[in-house]
Design an enzyme around this catalytic site. Structure first.
Site, PDB file in Angstrom:
ATOM      1  CG  ASP A  45       7.785   5.015 -14.864  1.00  0.00           C
ATOM      2  OD1 ASP A  45       8.972   5.043 -14.491  1.00  0.00           O
ATOM      3  OD2 ASP A  45       7.237   5.956 -15.476  1.00  0.00           O
TER       4      ASP A  45
ATOM      5  CG  ASP B 238      20.921   1.098  -7.410  1.00  0.00           C
ATOM      6  OD1 ASP B 238      20.567   2.264  -7.607  1.00  0.00           O
ATOM      7  OD2 ASP B 238      21.364   0.353  -8.305  1.00  0.00           O
TER       8      ASP B 238
ATOM      9  CD  GLU C 135      18.353   2.801 -11.230  1.00  0.00           C
ATOM     10  OE1 GLU C 135      19.500   2.538 -11.634  1.00  0.00           O
ATOM     11  OE2 GLU C 135      17.706   3.783 -11.632  1.00  0.00           O
TER      12      GLU C 135
ATOM     13  CG  ASN D  78      13.970   2.354 -17.595  1.00  0.00           C
ATOM     14  OD1 ASN D  78      12.783   2.069 -17.451  1.00  0.00           O
ATOM     15  ND2 ASN D  78      14.654   3.016 -16.678  1.00  0.00           N
TER      16      ASN D  78
END
Length: 301
Positions: free
Chosen positions: A192, A175, A218, A183
């Site tokens: 992305d 993670d 993620e 973001n």
């Protein structure tokens, strides 16, 4: 230290590039595509050497399922043609729904081997592209190219069958720490691009007996067949270190990124792949509770 330039999204980044006529008609080598069964999407290019399909790990195309014989069938080339021959399998080899002992293969033929279905294609036909597009949608995550969550779980279930027979099996969950900040600060298109770079880092280090999956957002997962705890812990640390040392540049600013990794080994007390992933997920949360950017591994009982 490596550096990746994360460019600002442009109109090109938002567009899908459509292949031109020359690309569409480009010849592809003859190949087999698994279109049904646990190994949906697996492809094998055919050349001059014979190919053996079966349950054994020694087969050219290994389909480790009880419905498949150890050495189920053989495919080989004679001149410009390809042929298939059943090798005395228990459940027989079927070509377009008919049991066969030996037959010539034609473009688009469907081969049934146990509970798996394969298609034989000689080139980039419309049907071949159609099947490939369906497989891509059903099997792969479009952003990273990793297996999607559903198919990753299906492959892990198959590895669990071998783990019950004594083969070691590890699962890692990776993670990205504080990814929401990327973001929120730079936008989801930049996020992305970061995910795509991270998946490339993981893929570049992965071995042939590993399955790579994107669980969502993620979060990534790795199934490591035939890997002991030391090998799994070392690979997890390589991933963590590679992500930490990589630098992502956005608008001239370096954006540091780290990852937490939780890992678990298959144990005799486990009943299914869900138990293995649950333990890996618990170790992931432990890694985050200890300050993130670290690996926590645990062996099942």
């Amino acid at each position: 230290m490596t550096r990746a330039m994360i460019k600002e999204p442009t109109s090109t980044d938002r567009a899908t590039i459509i292949a031109g006529p020359d690309q569409e008609t480009k010849e592809h080598p003859p190949r087999l595509i698994v279109v049904g069964g646990m190994y949906l999407g697996h492809q094998l290019e055919l050349g001059d050497l014979p190919v053996v399909v079966g349950r054994s790990a020694d087969c050219t195309l290994s389909l480790p399922h009880a419905s498949v014989s150890r050495m189920h069938c053989r495919i080989w080339r004679e001149g410009e043609s390809y042929y298939i021959e059943d090798l005395g399998s228990t459940n027989k080899t079927f070509l377009n729904g008919q049991a066969v002992m030996r037959a010539e293969l034609r473009d688009g033929d469907q081969i049934s081997v146990g509970n798996h279905s394969l298609k034989f294609f000689r080139g980039a036909s419309v049907e071949a592209r159609y099947h490939q597009e369906l497989i891509d949608l059903a099997v792969y995550d479009s952003l990273t190219g990793f297996f999607n969550r559903r198919h990753f779980r299906a492959l892990l279930d198959e590895e669990v069958v071998r783990a019950r027979a004594g083969m070691p099996l590890a699962a890692l969950i990776i993670d990205l720490d504080h990814f929401k900040r990327i973001n929120d600060t730079h936008g989801h298109l930049v996020g992305d691009q970061v995910l795509s770079v991270v998946s490339g880092l993981i893929r570049s280090m992965a071995g042939s007996r590993m399955h790579l999956g994107r669980l969502g957002g993620e979060e990534f997962a790795v199934a490591m067949a035939e890997a002991n705890q030391l090998a799994a812990a070392n690979f997890a640390e390589r991933i963590r270190s590679a992500i930490e040392q990589h630098r992502f540049e956005v608008r001239g600013l370096l954006v540091p990124l780290s990852a937490s990794v939780g890992g678990a080994m298959w144990g005799r007390d486990m009943l299914s792949s869900a138990d293995l992933l649950r333990l890996a997920d618990e170790r992931l949360y432990q890694a985050k509770a200890q300050g993130r950017n670290r690996v926590v591994m645990q062996h099942g009982a």
